[in-house]
Design a protein around this motif. Structure first.
Motif, PDB file in Angstrom:
ATOM      1  N   SER A  37      52.603  43.657  52.822  1.00  0.00           N
ATOM      2  CA  SER A  37      53.673  42.392  52.631  1.00  0.00           C
ATOM      3  C   SER A  37      54.047  42.401  51.146  1.00  0.00           C
ATOM      4  CB  SER A  37      52.177  41.263  52.852  1.00  0.00           C
ATOM      5  OG  SER A  37      51.918  41.399  54.179  1.00  0.00           O
ATOM      6  N   LEU A  38      53.019  42.805  50.239  1.00  0.00           N
ATOM      7  CA  LEU A  38      53.688  42.818  48.843  1.00  0.00           C
ATOM      8  C   LEU A  38      54.892  43.930  48.799  1.00  0.00           C
ATOM      9  CD1 LEU A  38      50.287  43.111  46.988  1.00  0.00           C
ATOM     10  CD2 LEU A  38      51.764  41.305  46.895  1.00  0.00           C
ATOM     11  N   GLU A  41      57.914  42.079  49.807  1.00  0.00           N
ATOM     12  CA  GLU A  41      58.150  41.103  48.915  1.00  0.00           C
ATOM     13  C   GLU A  41      59.047  41.769  47.834  1.00  0.00           C
ATOM     14  OE1 GLU A  41      54.950  38.808  47.611  1.00  0.00           O
ATOM     15  OE2 GLU A  41      54.347  38.178  49.510  1.00  0.00           O
ATOM     16  N   GLU A  44      62.317  42.432  48.830  1.00  0.00           N
ATOM     17  CA  GLU A  44      63.253  41.093  48.660  1.00  0.00           C
ATOM     18  C   GLU A  44      63.925  40.818  47.557  1.00  0.00           C
ATOM     19  OE1 GLU A  44      61.656  37.658  50.827  1.00  0.00           O
ATOM     20  OE2 GLU A  44      60.404  39.014  52.080  1.00  0.00           O
ATOM     21  N   LEU A  45      62.983  40.984  46.512  1.00  0.00           N
ATOM     22  CA  LEU A  45      63.264  40.784  45.015  1.00  0.00           C
ATOM     23  C   LEU A  45      64.346  41.833  44.694  1.00  0.00           C
ATOM     24  CD1 LEU A  45      59.666  40.384  43.344  1.00  0.00           C
ATOM     25  CD2 LEU A  45      61.552  38.418  43.840  1.00  0.00           C
ATOM     26  N   TYR A  73      55.407  41.622  61.034  1.00  0.00           N
ATOM     27  CA  TYR A  73      55.909  41.715  59.579  1.00  0.00           C
ATOM     28  C   TYR A  73      57.004  40.877  59.481  1.00  0.00           C
ATOM     29  CZ  TYR A  73      52.972  45.856  59.816  1.00  0.00           C
ATOM     30  OH  TYR A  73      52.019  46.569  60.128  1.00  0.00           O
ATOM     31  N   PHE A  75      60.228  39.698  56.757  1.00  0.00           N
ATOM     32  CA  PHE A  75      61.115  40.131  55.683  1.00  0.00           C
ATOM     33  C   PHE A  75      62.331  38.876  55.634  1.00  0.00           C
ATOM     34  CE2 PHE A  75      64.698  42.215  53.939  1.00  0.00           C
ATOM     35  CZ  PHE A  75      63.900  42.907  52.646  1.00  0.00           C
TER      36      PHE A  75
END
Length: 332
Positions: A37-38, A41, A44-45, A73, A75
């Motif tokens: 998950s991290l 993320e 995404e950043l 998951y 996204f």
């Protein structure tokens, strides 16, 4: 220029990330859901920072392994869809690591190309047909074979013979060869069976790995003492895993003489390998990689009496021969 934008994509990602052009693969351990998950993320950043948006509709998850918890998951606020199979760099993979779908798709493409050749090319001369075969048809059934080639064992022979049927049917269309046996046709054209050729490709790839010509695969093998023989670093494997390159290549690699393997370039290795094969094949020497051709001939050729009946029938029924794409030129 595009590569300059994506070079920093793996920064901070704890999972294994593989980049090729605009394709990204993330290989994860599903048990570490928090880390996954991290990592998502962070991706995404990254896309927000560089204004390079991932196409979520083309993003997918392939769940592999019986103990896989099959997590969902997210996204970009959307759930990533799960798939059982997907094409990656031209090879179709599935969650069972069975390549039957890829092989059958390749056979269909090759047969489609043969149909195109028969419709559009008038000449059936050996030089013309051989050039067409090597440039247009064979690539469909040989591309990346080190990844998907089925090992010659019980349970795989049906698929192996389906692959071989592509070359068998095409060589029957060539002038002066239509009624010869498969072995005679290949000897006239200076070809080998497709099964033997895939093993040859495995041996060439093994040489590249062992001598450091490529930057992958070295973790699959170890040296057997101070010799040039190799051993697998895996000691227990299932029947399906014997189909994988690291298992199927070892036996025939270790049977090659040292003067073939101890060479400085890939081109020289190919030349030595082909010379070794030609001499052994002519002498009917057993126990080496060309044995696979003998296995194919035993499975596809009929006995002498049936062969005579087949030849006589085709000569007397040219319309049937034409329908079956058997070239009778030079026989009637």
């Amino acid at each position: 220029l595009f590569l300059l934008f994506v070079n920093d994509l793996p920064d901070g990602i704890k999972s294994i990330l593989k980049l090729f052009a605009d394709d990204v693969k993330m290989i994860v351990d599903p048990a570490n859901f928090a880390n996954i998950s991290l990592d998502l993320e962070l991706l995404e950043l990254w896309e927000a920072q560089w204004c390079l948006k991932f196409n979520v509709e083309k993003c997918m998850v392939m769940q592999i392994g019986l103990s896989n918890p099959k997590n969902q998951y997210l996204f970009g606020g959307e759930s990533l869809r799960s798939v059982d199979s997907e094409k990656d760099l031209g090879v179709t993979f599935n969650s069972n690591f069975s390549f039957e779908d890829h092989v059958r798709n390749s056979i269909a493409k090759a047969n489609g190309t043969i149909a195109w050749v028969t419709r559009n090319i008038i000449s059936r001369e050996p030089s013309v047909m051989l050039g067409l075969y090597k440039s247009l048809i064979k690539p469909h059934i040989e591309y990346c074979s080190q990844a998907w080639a089925p090992m010659a064992r019980h349970g795989n022979w049906s698929l192996i013979l389906e692959l071989e049927s592509v070359q068998r049917s095409f060589t029957r269309m060539i002038d002066g060869l239509g009624l010869l046996t498969y072995r005679e046709r290949l000897d006239r054209l200076n070809l080998t069976t497709l099964l033997e050729r895939r093993v040859r490709g495995d041996l060439i790839e093994m040489f590249k790995i062992q001598e450091g010509f490529v930057c992958y695969g070295s973790d699959l093998f170890g040296r057997a003492g101070r010799t040039v023989a190799a051993r697998s670093k895996s000691h227990r494997f299932t029947t399906r895993e014997t189909d994988f390159f690291a298992q199927r290549v070892l036996c025939y690699w270790n049977k090659l003489p040292a003067d073939v393997k101890c060479i400085e370039s890939v081109t020289s290795f190919k030349s030595r390998l082909d010379s070794f094969r030609l001499k052994g094949y002519k002498e009917n020497r057993l126990g080496h990689f060309w044995d696979f051709s003998y296995d194919i001939y035993d499975r596809v050729e009929v006995n002498v009496r049936d062969r005579r009946n087949y030849t006589s029938f085709m000569k007397n029924n040219p319309l049937i021969a034409k329908r079956k794409k058997v070239n009778l030129k030079g026989f009637i």
